[in-house]
Motif scaffolding. Sequence first.
Motif, short mmCIF file in Angstrom:
data_model
loop_
_atom_site.label_atom_id
_atom_site.label_comp_id
_atom_site.label_asym_id
_atom_site.label_seq_id
_atom_site.Cartn_x
_atom_site.Cartn_y
_atom_site.Cartn_z
N GLY A 199 -2.76 9.36 -5.63
CA GLY A 199 -2.44 8.33 -4.65
C GLY A 199 -1.43 8.81 -3.62
O GLY A 199 -0.78 9.85 -3.78
N PRO A 200 -1.27 8.06 -2.54
CA PRO A 200 -0.37 8.47 -1.46
C PRO A 200 1.09 8.53 -1.89
O PRO A 200 1.90 9.18 -1.22
CB PRO A 200 -0.59 7.40 -0.38
CG PRO A 200 -1.23 6.25 -1.08
CD PRO A 200 -2.02 6.83 -2.19
N ASP A 201 1.43 7.89 -3.03
CA ASP A 201 2.81 7.99 -3.53
C ASP A 201 3.02 9.22 -4.40
O ASP A 201 4.14 9.50 -4.85
CB ASP A 201 3.17 6.73 -4.32
CG ASP A 201 2.33 6.53 -5.58
OD1 ASP A 201 1.35 7.29 -5.79
OD2 ASP A 201 2.64 5.59 -6.36
N GLY A 202 1.94 9.97 -4.68
CA GLY A 202 2.06 11.16 -5.51
C GLY A 202 2.20 10.88 -6.98
O GLY A 202 2.41 11.81 -7.76
N ARG A 203 2.05 9.63 -7.37
CA ARG A 203 2.24 9.26 -8.78
C ARG A 203 0.93 8.79 -9.43
O ARG A 203 0.54 9.29 -10.48
CB ARG A 203 3.33 8.20 -8.91
CG ARG A 203 4.71 8.71 -8.48
CD ARG A 203 5.80 7.64 -8.64
NE ARG A 203 7.10 8.15 -8.21
CZ ARG A 203 7.94 8.83 -9.00
NH1 ARG A 203 7.61 9.07 -10.26
NH2 ARG A 203 9.09 9.27 -8.54
N TRP A 221 -13.43 9.76 -17.73
CA TRP A 221 -12.41 9.53 -16.72
C TRP A 221 -11.10 9.17 -17.39
O TRP A 221 -11.08 8.65 -18.51
CB TRP A 221 -12.82 8.41 -15.75
CG TRP A 221 -13.07 7.08 -16.39
CD1 TRP A 221 -14.26 6.60 -16.88
CD2 TRP A 221 -12.09 6.05 -16.64
NE1 TRP A 221 -14.10 5.34 -17.41
CE2 TRP A 221 -12.78 4.98 -17.27
CE3 TRP A 221 -10.74 5.93 -16.39
CZ2 TRP A 221 -12.13 3.80 -17.67
CZ3 TRP A 221 -10.08 4.76 -16.78
CH2 TRP A 221 -10.78 3.72 -17.41
N VAL A 222 -10.00 9.49 -16.72
CA VAL A 222 -8.67 9.10 -17.18
C VAL A 222 -7.83 8.79 -15.95
O VAL A 222 -7.96 9.46 -14.91
CB VAL A 222 -8.02 10.22 -18.04
CG1 VAL A 222 -7.90 11.52 -17.28
CG2 VAL A 222 -6.64 9.78 -18.55
N MET A 223 -7.01 7.75 -16.04
CA MET A 223 -6.11 7.43 -14.93
C MET A 223 -4.75 7.06 -15.47
O MET A 223 -4.58 6.70 -16.64
CB MET A 223 -6.67 6.31 -14.05
CG MET A 223 -6.90 4.99 -14.72
SD MET A 223 -7.52 3.73 -13.56
CE MET A 223 -9.01 4.49 -12.94
N GLY A 224 -3.74 7.17 -14.61
CA GLY A 224 -2.39 6.87 -15.04
C GLY A 224 -1.38 7.26 -13.98
O GLY A 224 -1.65 7.16 -12.78
N THR A 225 -0.23 7.76 -14.45
CA THR A 225 0.90 8.06 -13.57
C THR A 225 1.40 9.47 -13.83
O THR A 225 1.54 9.89 -14.99
CB THR A 225 2.04 7.07 -13.81
OG1 THR A 225 1.57 5.74 -13.60
CG2 THR A 225 3.21 7.34 -12.88
N LEU A 226 1.66 10.21 -12.77
CA LEU A 226 2.36 11.49 -12.86
C LEU A 226 3.85 11.21 -12.76
O LEU A 226 4.34 10.76 -11.72
CB LEU A 226 1.91 12.42 -11.72
CG LEU A 226 0.42 12.76 -11.68
CD1 LEU A 226 0.10 13.59 -10.44
CD2 LEU A 226 -0.01 13.51 -12.94
N LEU A 269 -8.53 19.18 -6.70
CA LEU A 269 -7.54 19.30 -5.62
C LEU A 269 -7.34 17.97 -4.93
O LEU A 269 -8.32 17.26 -4.63
CB LEU A 269 -8.02 20.33 -4.58
CG LEU A 269 -7.25 20.39 -3.26
CD1 LEU A 269 -5.85 20.96 -3.48
CD2 LEU A 269 -8.01 21.23 -2.23
N CYS A 270 -6.08 17.63 -4.67
CA CYS A 270 -5.75 16.51 -3.80
C CYS A 270 -4.63 16.95 -2.87
O CYS A 270 -3.68 17.62 -3.29
CB CYS A 270 -5.33 15.29 -4.61
SG CYS A 270 -5.20 13.78 -3.61
N VAL A 271 -4.74 16.58 -1.59
CA VAL A 271 -3.76 16.95 -0.57
C VAL A 271 -3.11 15.67 -0.06
O VAL A 271 -3.80 14.73 0.32
CB VAL A 271 -4.43 17.70 0.60
CG1 VAL A 271 -3.40 18.18 1.60
CG2 VAL A 271 -5.26 18.88 0.07
N TRP A 272 -1.77 15.62 -0.08
CA TRP A 272 -1.06 14.41 0.31
C TRP A 272 0.29 14.77 0.89
O TRP A 272 0.76 15.91 0.79
CB TRP A 272 -0.92 13.46 -0.88
CG TRP A 272 -0.23 14.06 -2.07
CD1 TRP A 272 -0.74 14.97 -2.96
CD2 TRP A 272 1.12 13.81 -2.51
NE1 TRP A 272 0.19 15.31 -3.91
CE2 TRP A 272 1.34 14.60 -3.67
CE3 TRP A 272 2.14 13.00 -2.04
CZ2 TRP A 272 2.55 14.59 -4.35
CZ3 TRP A 272 3.36 12.99 -2.74
CH2 TRP A 272 3.55 13.78 -3.87
#
Length: 285
Positions: free
Chosen positions: A45-49, A60-65, A250-253
């Motif tokens: 996400g745009p917040d990097g988290r 699939w897996v989702m959550g917070t960095l 890869l994700c670029v933000w």
Amino acid sequence: MRLCAVCACALTWLGAPLAAADLLGSYTWAPDWDGAGGYSALWVGPDGRAFTALSDRGQWVMGTLNRDGDGRIQGVTVSGRGPLLRSTGTDLQAGETDAEGLTRVGDTYFVSFEGTHRVMRHDQLDAPPDRIPLPDAFNALQGNSGLEALASDAEGRLYAIPERSGDLARPFPVYRRTGTTWEQPFTLRRDGRYLVAGADVGPDGRLYLLERQFALVGFRTRVRSFTLTGEDERLELETAVGTHDNLEGLCVWTDGAGRLRLTMVSDDNQNAIQRTEFVEYLVTE
């Protein structure tokens, strides 16, 4: 792309970055459930988290960095996980599970697969998707070298790139979907034995291409960027063999300091001698 176990046994972890971007940090994640690993696609996400990752086993897996005060990844909190489904709502079958590319347009996820080459549209990852009509060109893709990378731009157009181009002298074709129409507007130069692993369109409007090269002593990673017409090629990152594991997503933000970050995740092939690694670099001017 899945790496054979025999080849994986030869890996060692040596080397250092060779060019361009500055290493911010690396975090090894050891999820604690059966079937974890094999992560080949990443959205951040745009917040990097907030993050979502897909495995080439159709999970699939989702959550917070979780990050420290300097913005380095220090842990992962999982908020949900599960299997990707067929458009009928049933489980994916053998040969259908190899999810390799992931992008998000608004709240909608798009997922590309190889093996059974296709792109699926998910309003929610735990719900049945819609299948997107594909061009005839996708029928000619190699079985284990299909739609490895999927990205989207600010206009919501999709960019799909196969892992291989057919031979070493042929550039990688880039397929773009505008509305309901697919076209191949440009190609990207193929260099040596680097193969496509992932892609993203950054906040700067450039197409970032993640590539990797396998040798018996490990992997080399490279990131190049281009305009959305395939021009102005720039080398953003190239590592020595063994610097990182098998980086595929890869994700670029842009972070809070206005710096462009490359966040990548490795596919450990569910192999005990490899690891799931989140790696971040800062793009230098």
